[in-house]
Design an enzyme around this catalytic site. Structure first.
Site, short mmCIF file in Angstrom:
data_model
loop_
_atom_site.label_atom_id
_atom_site.label_comp_id
_atom_site.label_asym_id
_atom_site.label_seq_id
_atom_site.Cartn_x
_atom_site.Cartn_y
_atom_site.Cartn_z
N ARG A 1 16.44 12.03 69.82
CA ARG A 1 16.88 11.36 71.60
C ARG A 1 15.56 10.77 72.27
O ARG A 1 14.15 11.02 72.44
CB ARG A 1 17.43 13.18 72.61
CG ARG A 1 17.89 12.86 73.77
CD ARG A 1 18.60 13.87 74.18
NE ARG A 1 17.45 14.92 74.05
CZ ARG A 1 18.08 16.43 75.05
NH1 ARG A 1 19.19 16.05 75.06
NH2 ARG A 1 17.10 17.11 75.24
N ARG B 1 13.23 26.76 72.79
CA ARG B 1 13.96 26.45 73.55
C ARG B 1 15.00 27.42 73.44
O ARG B 1 16.33 27.67 73.05
CB ARG B 1 14.15 24.95 74.04
CG ARG B 1 13.54 25.18 74.88
CD ARG B 1 12.79 23.09 74.25
NE ARG B 1 14.06 22.39 75.01
CZ ARG B 1 14.69 20.86 75.03
NH1 ARG B 1 13.52 20.31 73.99
NH2 ARG B 1 15.80 20.52 74.96
P1 ADP Z 1 18.22 22.04 77.74
O1 ADP Z 1 18.64 22.29 78.29
O2 ADP Z 1 17.65 20.88 76.45
O3 ADP Z 1 16.70 22.88 77.83
P2 ADP Z 1 16.75 21.26 80.52
O4 ADP Z 1 16.96 19.57 81.30
O5 ADP Z 1 18.92 22.04 80.87
O6 ADP Z 1 17.14 21.24 79.18
O7 ADP Z 1 16.30 21.69 81.41
C1 ADP Z 1 14.57 21.58 81.49
C2 ADP Z 1 13.49 22.64 81.27
O8 ADP Z 1 13.75 23.46 82.71
C3 ADP Z 1 14.41 24.46 80.04
O9 ADP Z 1 13.31 24.22 79.01
C4 ADP Z 1 13.17 25.20 81.48
O10 ADP Z 1 11.89 25.32 80.92
C5 ADP Z 1 14.33 24.43 82.41
N1 ADP Z 1 15.32 25.37 83.33
C6 ADP Z 1 15.78 24.52 83.70
N2 ADP Z 1 16.79 24.71 84.18
C7 ADP Z 1 16.77 26.52 84.28
C8 ADP Z 1 17.55 27.85 84.61
N3 ADP Z 1 18.32 27.71 85.15
N4 ADP Z 1 16.18 28.56 84.29
C9 ADP Z 1 15.23 28.83 83.22
N5 ADP Z 1 15.15 27.77 83.27
C10 ADP Z 1 15.56 27.05 83.32
#
Ligand code: ADP
Length: 269
Positions: free
Chosen positions: A183, A223
């Site tokens: 990506r 993740r």
């Molecule tokens: P992905 O779904 O690919 O992990 P995101 O862009 O949604 O990517 O999130 C990137 C990072 O932001 C996550 O790995 C985490 O560290 C943090 N994050 C996002 N949303 C949350 C949440 N609801 N609770 C805790 N951490 C979050």
């Protein structure tokens, strides 16, 4: 009256998705050009749409969930376009906070860099405050990446925040890893590419593509682990409004299922 409007809305959406969403348009945003002719049927549909646009007391409230790279971002663009809802991606909100160097950004940075979840107490307040803002109340919302833990789901419940539907995109882990490592994002347009499946159109774009710092094989493993550790608990909170969607298909096929699920949930409200 409200139920019959919802039903018509559902039928209209299904109609739209069946035609593979030719030109997408916000249902809550504009009345123009949905139906090209002036037949009684078209006039009736136009009038119904206008009424629907005016029923602002009940805008869509959608949660989309799925593992990293399950396709949430792509589907969110389409949902936002079609319904005119406010798209709230907690990942994007946190990345913006990190880039701006805010207190939240400083707290979140290390967790994000290591593929870990940001602590619940950091993210919950931000989301609750954002959902209470006038645009979310007026246009409805699409929560992307939240809630990710049982505590986050409970916090929404305690705040009286109720969604119409909880969409879950199912994609096998092996496919997710492949999607993540390839990506890339174009910082100028925000467009997302994949080096193998959807490479950039030309050399100029290729040169400026960026890779997210957590889009490496090592970090996606963390993740995914975090995601699966919370998956059942979060799903369990939304069993009554949950729709599982096969996300391992062409994006337009996934969108058809996504839009049909939202339409069906609006018909039930
Ligand atoms: P992905 O779904 O690919 O992990 P995101 O862009 O949604 O990517 O999130 C990137 C990072 O932001 C996550 O790995 C985490 O560290 C943090 N994050 C996002 N949303 C949350 C949440 N609801 N609770 C805790 N951490 C979050």
């Amino acid at each position: 009256m409200r139920n019959s409007l919802s039903l018509v809305s559902a039928l209209l959406l299904l109609f739209g998705s069946a035609s593979a969403f030719l030109p997408l348009r916000p249902m809550w945003g504009s009345t123009s050009s949905s139906f090209p002719d002036d037949s009684p049927f078209s006039l009736h549909l136009r009038a119904t749409l206008t009424q629907l646009q005016m029923s602002k007391e009940d805008p869509p409230k959608i949660i989309i969930s799925g593992a990293p790279a399950s396709g949430k971002g792509t589907q969110c663009e389409i949902i936002k376009e079609k319904f005119g809802v406010v798209h709230l991606s907690t990942g994007d909100m946190l990345r913006a906070a990190v880039a701006a160097g805010t207190e939240v950004g400083k707290l979140a940075k290390d967790f994000m860099d290591n593929g870990k979840l940001v602590p619940d107490n950091v993210i919950i307040g931000i989301v609750k405050d954002r959902l209470a803002e006038p645009d979310c109340i007026e246009k409805g919302w699409l929560l992307d990446g939240f809630p990710r833990t049982a505590a986050q789901a409970e916090a929404l419940e305690e705040a009286g925040v109720k969604a119409d539907c909880f969409l879950f995109l199912n994609v096998p882990d092996s496919v997710l890893v492949e999607r993540v490592v390839g990506r890339r994002t174009d910082p100028q347009t925000g467009k997302i590419y994949h080096m193998t499946f959807s490479p950039p159109e030309d050399e100029t774009i290729l040169q400026r593509l960026e890779q997210r710092s957590d889009d490496t094989e090592e970090k996606v493993m963390v993740r995914l682990e975090q995601f699966h550790a919370n998956e059942d608990a979060v799903k369990g909170k939304y069993a009554d409004i949950s729709v599982a969607i096969d996300g391992n298909r062409a994006p337009s096929d996934v969108s058809a299922a996504v839009l049909a699920a939202i339409a069906a949930s609006k018909a039930k409200v």
